[in-house]
Each structure stands twice: as structure tokens, then as C-alpha cells.
Design a protein around this motif. Structure first.
Motif, PDB file in Angstrom:
ATOM      1  N   LEU A  16      77.016  23.675  46.273  1.00  0.00           N
ATOM      2  CA  LEU A  16      75.722  23.839  46.937  1.00  0.00           C
ATOM      3  C   LEU A  16      74.652  24.195  45.895  1.00  0.00           C
ATOM      4  CD1 LEU A  16      77.022  25.988  49.937  1.00  0.00           C
ATOM      5  CD2 LEU A  16      76.449  23.548  49.983  1.00  0.00           C
ATOM      6  N   PRO A  17      74.193  23.208  45.127  1.00  0.00           N
ATOM      7  CA  PRO A  17      73.196  23.484  44.085  1.00  0.00           C
ATOM      8  C   PRO A  17      71.963  24.181  44.651  1.00  0.00           C
ATOM      9  CG  PRO A  17      74.012  21.237  43.903  1.00  0.00           C
ATOM     10  CD  PRO A  17      74.556  21.793  45.196  1.00  0.00           C
ATOM     11  N   GLY A  18      71.504  25.193  43.947  1.00  0.00           N
ATOM     12  CA  GLY A  18      70.353  25.963  44.397  1.00  0.00           C
ATOM     13  C   GLY A  18      70.715  27.146  45.258  1.00  0.00           C
ATOM     14  N   ALA A  39      71.392  29.036  51.003  1.00  0.00           N
ATOM     15  CA  ALA A  39      71.366  27.711  50.383  1.00  0.00           C
ATOM     16  C   ALA A  39      70.398  26.787  51.110  1.00  0.00           C
ATOM     17  CB  ALA A  39      72.765  27.096  50.395  1.00  0.00           C
ATOM     18  N   PRO A  40      69.668  25.984  50.341  1.00  0.00           N
ATOM     19  CA  PRO A  40      68.748  25.036  50.971  1.00  0.00           C
ATOM     20  C   PRO A  40      69.474  23.996  51.826  1.00  0.00           C
ATOM     21  CG  PRO A  40      68.857  24.659  48.582  1.00  0.00           C
ATOM     22  CD  PRO A  40      69.614  25.911  48.878  1.00  0.00           C
ATOM     23  N   GLN A  41      70.724  23.730  51.529  1.00  0.00           N
ATOM     24  CA  GLN A  41      71.514  22.761  52.307  1.00  0.00           C
ATOM     25  C   GLN A  41      71.761  23.235  53.731  1.00  0.00           C
ATOM     26  OE1 GLN A  41      72.197  23.918  49.287  1.00  0.00           O
ATOM     27  NE2 GLN A  41      72.683  22.251  47.911  1.00  0.00           N
ATOM     28  N   ARG A  47      75.279  27.782  62.281  1.00  0.00           N
ATOM     29  CA  ARG A  47      76.029  28.768  61.495  1.00  0.00           C
ATOM     30  C   ARG A  47      77.443  28.254  61.220  1.00  0.00           C
ATOM     31  NH1 ARG A  47      73.126  32.455  59.477  1.00  0.00           N
ATOM     32  NH2 ARG A  47      72.256  32.933  61.485  1.00  0.00           N
ATOM     33  N   VAL A  48      78.055  27.631  62.211  1.00  0.00           N
ATOM     34  CA  VAL A  48      79.406  27.084  62.036  1.00  0.00           C
ATOM     35  C   VAL A  48      79.410  26.016  60.939  1.00  0.00           C
ATOM     36  CG1 VAL A  48      81.236  25.751  63.147  1.00  0.00           C
ATOM     37  CG2 VAL A  48      80.167  27.642  64.373  1.00  0.00           C
ATOM     38  N   ALA A  49      78.426  25.138  60.952  1.00  0.00           N
ATOM     39  CA  ALA A  49      78.336  24.093  59.928  1.00  0.00           C
ATOM     40  C   ALA A  49      78.106  24.702  58.547  1.00  0.00           C
ATOM     41  CB  ALA A  49      77.221  23.116  60.270  1.00  0.00           C
ATOM     42  N   GLN A  50      77.290  25.745  58.478  1.00  0.00           N
ATOM     43  CA  GLN A  50      77.047  26.428  57.204  1.00  0.00           C
ATOM     44  C   GLN A  50      78.344  27.010  56.653  1.00  0.00           C
ATOM     45  OE1 GLN A  50      73.968  29.339  57.911  1.00  0.00           O
ATOM     46  NE2 GLN A  50      72.497  27.793  58.603  1.00  0.00           N
ATOM     47  N   HIS A  51      79.096  27.686  57.498  1.00  0.00           N
ATOM     48  CA  HIS A  51      80.356  28.290  57.069  1.00  0.00           C
ATOM     49  C   HIS A  51      81.335  27.210  56.618  1.00  0.00           C
ATOM     50  CE1 HIS A  51      80.074  32.587  58.804  1.00  0.00           C
ATOM     51  NE2 HIS A  51      78.874  32.122  58.546  1.00  0.00           N
ATOM     52  N   LYS A  52      81.365  26.120  57.356  1.00  0.00           N
ATOM     53  CA  LYS A  52      82.257  25.022  56.996  1.00  0.00           C
ATOM     54  C   LYS A  52      81.931  24.491  55.601  1.00  0.00           C
ATOM     55  CE  LYS A  52      83.972  20.580  58.580  1.00  0.00           C
ATOM     56  NZ  LYS A  52      83.864  19.500  59.543  1.00  0.00           N
ATOM     57  N   MET A  53      80.658  24.391  55.275  1.00  0.00           N
ATOM     58  CA  MET A  53      80.250  23.923  53.950  1.00  0.00           C
ATOM     59  C   MET A  53      80.759  24.854  52.848  1.00  0.00           C
ATOM     60  SD  MET A  53      76.375  22.743  54.940  1.00  0.00           S
ATOM     61  CE  MET A  53      75.891  22.084  53.352  1.00  0.00           C
TER      62      MET A  53
END
Length: 77
Positions: A16-18, A39-41, A47-53
Motif C-alpha cells: 500500500l504505497p503511501g 492509506a490512500p487506497q 472497513r472490511v475491504a480495508q482490513h482485507k487489503m
């Protein structure tokens, strides 16, 4: 063998650059961590998608080399 905080940070930042990652050792054993990842991504993601990343960035280390991770994620303001 515990996973050092700097290794966790490096994996997340590479995927996750940045991103900024703040680590806290929960038990003083380098094996139970809390991470706050901004993260900008994450913009527009649940929140679930963020954690998955983040978990994808850590790969198979979760549950093995990295025993426990309390995770907080957010998009930048």
C-alpha cells in the motif's frame, strides 16, 4: 519465531504505497501487535475491504510467523 514490527510495516507499506503504519506491542513479546494503518487506497472502501487489503499484504504470515494483529484502518483526511 515472532515477527518484528519493522517487517510488518515494510510488508504493508510495500503493498500500500503511501500508507502510514503505527505499531504497538500489546504484550511486550513481539508476537501480539496492534497496527493503525492509514492509506490512500482505503478511500471509498468499507472497513472490511480495508482490513482485507492489509491481511493480503501480510499473506500467509498471519496466524504463523505473525501470531496476533489488532487492526485499525482509515483513509487519510
Amino acid at each position: 519465531m515472532p515477527m518484528p514490527a519493522e517487517d510488518i510495516v515494510a510488508l504493508i507499506e510495500a503493498a500500500l504505497p503511501g500508507a502510514t503504519v503505527e505499531m504497538r506491542d500489546l504484550a511486550g513479546d513481539n508476537d501480539h501487535w496492534a497496527a493503525k494503518v492509514t492509506a490512500p487506497q482505503f478511500v471509498g472502501k468499507t472497513r472490511v475491504a480495508q482490513h482485507k487489503m492489509v491481511y493480503e499484504a501480510l499473506g500467509e504470515r498471519m496466524g504463523g510467523e505473525l501470531h496476533a494483529l489488532q487492526l485499525t484502518t482509515q483513509a487519510p483526511n
